[in-house]
Scaffold this motif. Structure first.
Motif, short mmCIF file in Angstrom:
data_model
loop_
_atom_site.label_atom_id
_atom_site.label_comp_id
_atom_site.label_asym_id
_atom_site.label_seq_id
_atom_site.Cartn_x
_atom_site.Cartn_y
_atom_site.Cartn_z
N PHE A 132 -13.42 30.08 0.08
CA PHE A 132 -12.81 30.31 -1.21
C PHE A 132 -10.69 30.23 -1.01
O PHE A 132 -10.17 30.77 -1.77
N ASP A 133 -10.94 29.51 0.34
CA ASP A 133 -9.76 29.26 0.45
C ASP A 133 -8.93 27.84 -0.77
O ASP A 133 -9.94 27.09 -1.04
N SER A 134 -7.61 28.06 -1.13
CA SER A 134 -7.27 27.15 -2.12
C SER A 134 -7.81 25.38 -2.03
O SER A 134 -7.76 24.56 -3.19
N VAL A 135 -7.36 24.75 -0.62
CA VAL A 135 -7.58 23.28 -0.14
C VAL A 135 -9.36 23.55 -0.84
O VAL A 135 -9.60 22.13 -1.29
N ARG A 136 -9.79 24.24 -0.21
CA ARG A 136 -11.48 24.38 -0.66
C ARG A 136 -12.18 23.57 -2.25
O ARG A 136 -12.72 22.51 -2.25
N ARG A 137 -11.28 24.56 -3.73
CA ARG A 137 -11.11 24.75 -4.52
C ARG A 137 -11.23 23.69 -4.80
O ARG A 137 -11.53 23.19 -6.16
N PHE A 138 -9.49 22.74 -4.45
CA PHE A 138 -9.04 21.75 -4.72
C PHE A 138 -9.83 20.38 -4.36
O PHE A 138 -10.25 19.63 -5.04
N VAL A 139 -10.93 20.13 -3.39
CA VAL A 139 -11.32 19.31 -2.51
C VAL A 139 -13.15 19.33 -3.87
O VAL A 139 -13.43 18.26 -4.49
N ALA A 140 -13.14 20.68 -4.50
CA ALA A 140 -14.73 20.69 -4.77
C ALA A 140 -14.15 20.15 -6.73
O ALA A 140 -15.21 19.57 -6.95
N GLU A 141 -13.45 20.95 -7.07
CA GLU A 141 -12.64 20.24 -8.05
C GLU A 141 -12.86 18.83 -8.31
O GLU A 141 -13.31 17.31 -8.81
N VAL A 142 -12.51 18.10 -7.50
CA VAL A 142 -12.33 16.11 -6.82
C VAL A 142 -13.49 15.65 -6.93
O VAL A 142 -13.81 14.64 -7.98
N LEU A 143 -14.20 16.57 -6.54
CA LEU A 143 -15.68 15.99 -6.26
C LEU A 143 -16.64 15.96 -7.68
O LEU A 143 -17.26 15.43 -7.97
N GLN A 144 -16.64 16.81 -8.20
CA GLN A 144 -17.02 17.50 -9.42
C GLN A 144 -16.45 16.80 -10.33
O GLN A 144 -17.65 15.62 -10.82
N HIS A 145 -15.01 16.30 -10.54
CA HIS A 145 -14.84 15.06 -11.30
C HIS A 145 -14.93 13.84 -10.97
O HIS A 145 -14.43 12.75 -11.94
N LYS A 146 -15.52 13.61 -9.74
CA LYS A 146 -15.35 12.36 -9.11
C LYS A 146 -14.34 11.53 -9.24
O LYS A 146 -14.38 10.24 -9.98
N GLN A 147 -13.05 12.61 -8.71
CA GLN A 147 -11.51 11.58 -9.10
C GLN A 147 -11.50 10.36 -8.69
O GLN A 147 -10.32 9.60 -8.93
N LEU A 148 -11.90 10.13 -7.12
CA LEU A 148 -11.68 9.09 -6.72
C LEU A 148 -13.39 8.33 -6.42
O LEU A 148 -12.73 7.64 -5.42
N GLY A 149 -14.36 8.33 -7.31
CA GLY A 149 -15.09 7.28 -7.11
C GLY A 149 -16.57 8.79 -6.21
O GLY A 149 -16.19 10.13 -6.73
N ASP A 150 -17.27 8.51 -6.37
CA ASP A 150 -19.14 8.39 -5.52
C ASP A 150 -18.41 8.83 -3.80
O ASP A 150 -18.34 8.45 -3.30
N LEU A 151 -18.54 10.45 -3.23
CA LEU A 151 -18.76 10.26 -2.16
C LEU A 151 -20.49 10.27 -1.33
O LEU A 151 -21.47 9.97 -2.05
N SER A 152 -20.32 9.51 -0.05
CA SER A 152 -21.05 8.76 0.77
C SER A 152 -20.96 9.10 1.96
O SER A 152 -22.16 9.68 1.77
N SER A 153 -20.33 9.88 2.36
CA SER A 153 -20.48 10.72 3.33
C SER A 153 -19.03 11.35 4.14
O SER A 153 -17.76 11.31 3.41
N VAL A 154 -18.83 11.98 5.12
CA VAL A 154 -18.01 13.11 5.11
C VAL A 154 -18.25 12.84 6.59
O VAL A 154 -18.73 13.06 7.17
N THR A 155 -16.99 12.80 7.09
CA THR A 155 -16.12 12.87 8.76
C THR A 155 -15.67 13.76 9.16
O THR A 155 -14.82 13.54 8.22
N GLY A 156 -15.99 14.86 9.99
CA GLY A 156 -14.73 15.78 10.74
C GLY A 156 -14.52 16.04 12.44
O GLY A 156 -15.58 16.42 12.75
N GLN A 157 -13.67 16.07 12.10
CA GLN A 157 -13.50 16.39 14.29
C GLN A 157 -12.32 18.08 13.42
O GLN A 157 -11.34 17.53 12.93
N PHE A 158 -12.61 18.65 14.49
CA PHE A 158 -11.55 19.43 15.07
C PHE A 158 -11.62 19.97 16.55
O PHE A 158 -12.34 20.23 17.38
N TYR A 159 -10.06 19.74 17.18
CA TYR A 159 -9.74 20.49 18.31
C TYR A 159 -8.68 21.94 18.26
O TYR A 159 -8.15 21.42 17.65
N ARG A 160 -9.07 22.78 19.34
CA ARG A 160 -8.44 23.69 19.23
C ARG A 160 -8.77 23.55 20.82
O ARG A 160 -9.45 24.16 21.70
N GLN A 161 -7.67 24.45 21.27
CA GLN A 161 -7.32 25.03 23.23
C GLN A 161 -6.82 26.19 22.53
O GLN A 161 -6.20 27.02 22.54
#
Length: 201
Positions: A132-161
């Motif tokens: 329910f985070d605002s960033v997630r909702r924004f990304v969902a809208e971008v994906l739904q309307h294909k504002q950047l085209g079709d999504l082919s893959s997602v890569t993520g990295q997370f580091y925390r000490q």
């Protein structure tokens, strides 16, 4: 119970996020914060006083709270290792339940809880608040309307000490279960058919 009647809520675990959640429930018109449960009697009394929960509705043992029969829904914010036992008891008692993430540390136990909720016709939800985070909702809208085209893959990295909290020391891969689970759920909520590949170092 009519749709206009607030649900009588029990919060199990009032330390840290539990207290924050209890306050949010207390402020919400759809709920009546009817009880608190925690093993720490001092913390329990302090939270009860701050939230206006009477001493008779404060329980050192959540079993005693369940036995009163005065609740419609419970929020399990206890230690992760206790999630399965507590949530099982709540569902067996006929309560709707929201349990903090991760639902359990064992996939078979998680499936048992889901099946039990179906058998009891109760709602079982997991507190994956990143959905329910605002960033997630924004990304969902971008994906739904294909504002950047079709999504082919997602890569993520997370580091925390951050050293594991005392209650998480016994958990294998605590960062994965306690923190990264947010990011995995975030991705799956955006891409339900995604195949997730992860590496643990």
């Amino acid at each position: 119970m009519s749709q206009n009647t607030p649900l009588r809520a029990l919060v199990i675990g009032v330390a840290g996020r539990g207290c924050v959640l209890a306050q949010a429930i207390n402020d919400h018109p759809l709920f009546n914060l009817a009880g608190l449960a925690d093993l720490n009697s001092e913390l329990l009394q302090k939270s009860g006083d701050e939230l206006g929960v009477s001493a008779s509705d404060q329980f050192g043992d959540y079993h005693d709270a369940i036995a009163t029969g005065q609740f419609d829904i419970a929020f399990c914010v206890a230690s992760t290792t206790a999630h399965f036992a507590i949530t099982s008891d709540l569902l067996q008692a006929g309560l709707h339940c929201l349990v903090e993430k991760p639902i359990t540390l064992d996939l078979d136990q998680a499936r048992q809880l889901v099946e039990l909720a179906k058998q009891k016709n109760r709602v079982l939800a997991v507190g994956q608040n990143y959905r329910f985070d605002s960033v997630r909702r924004f990304v969902a809208e971008v994906l739904q309307h294909k504002q950047l085209g079709d999504l082919s893959s997602v890569t993520g990295q997370f580091y925390r000490q951050r050293p594991p909290r005392p209650q998480d020391v016994a958990i294998d891969y605590p960062l994965l279960f306690i923190q990264s689970i947010h990011h995995l759920d975030w991705i799956l909520s955006l891409l339900p058919s995604a195949k997730v590949t992860s590496a643990i170092h």
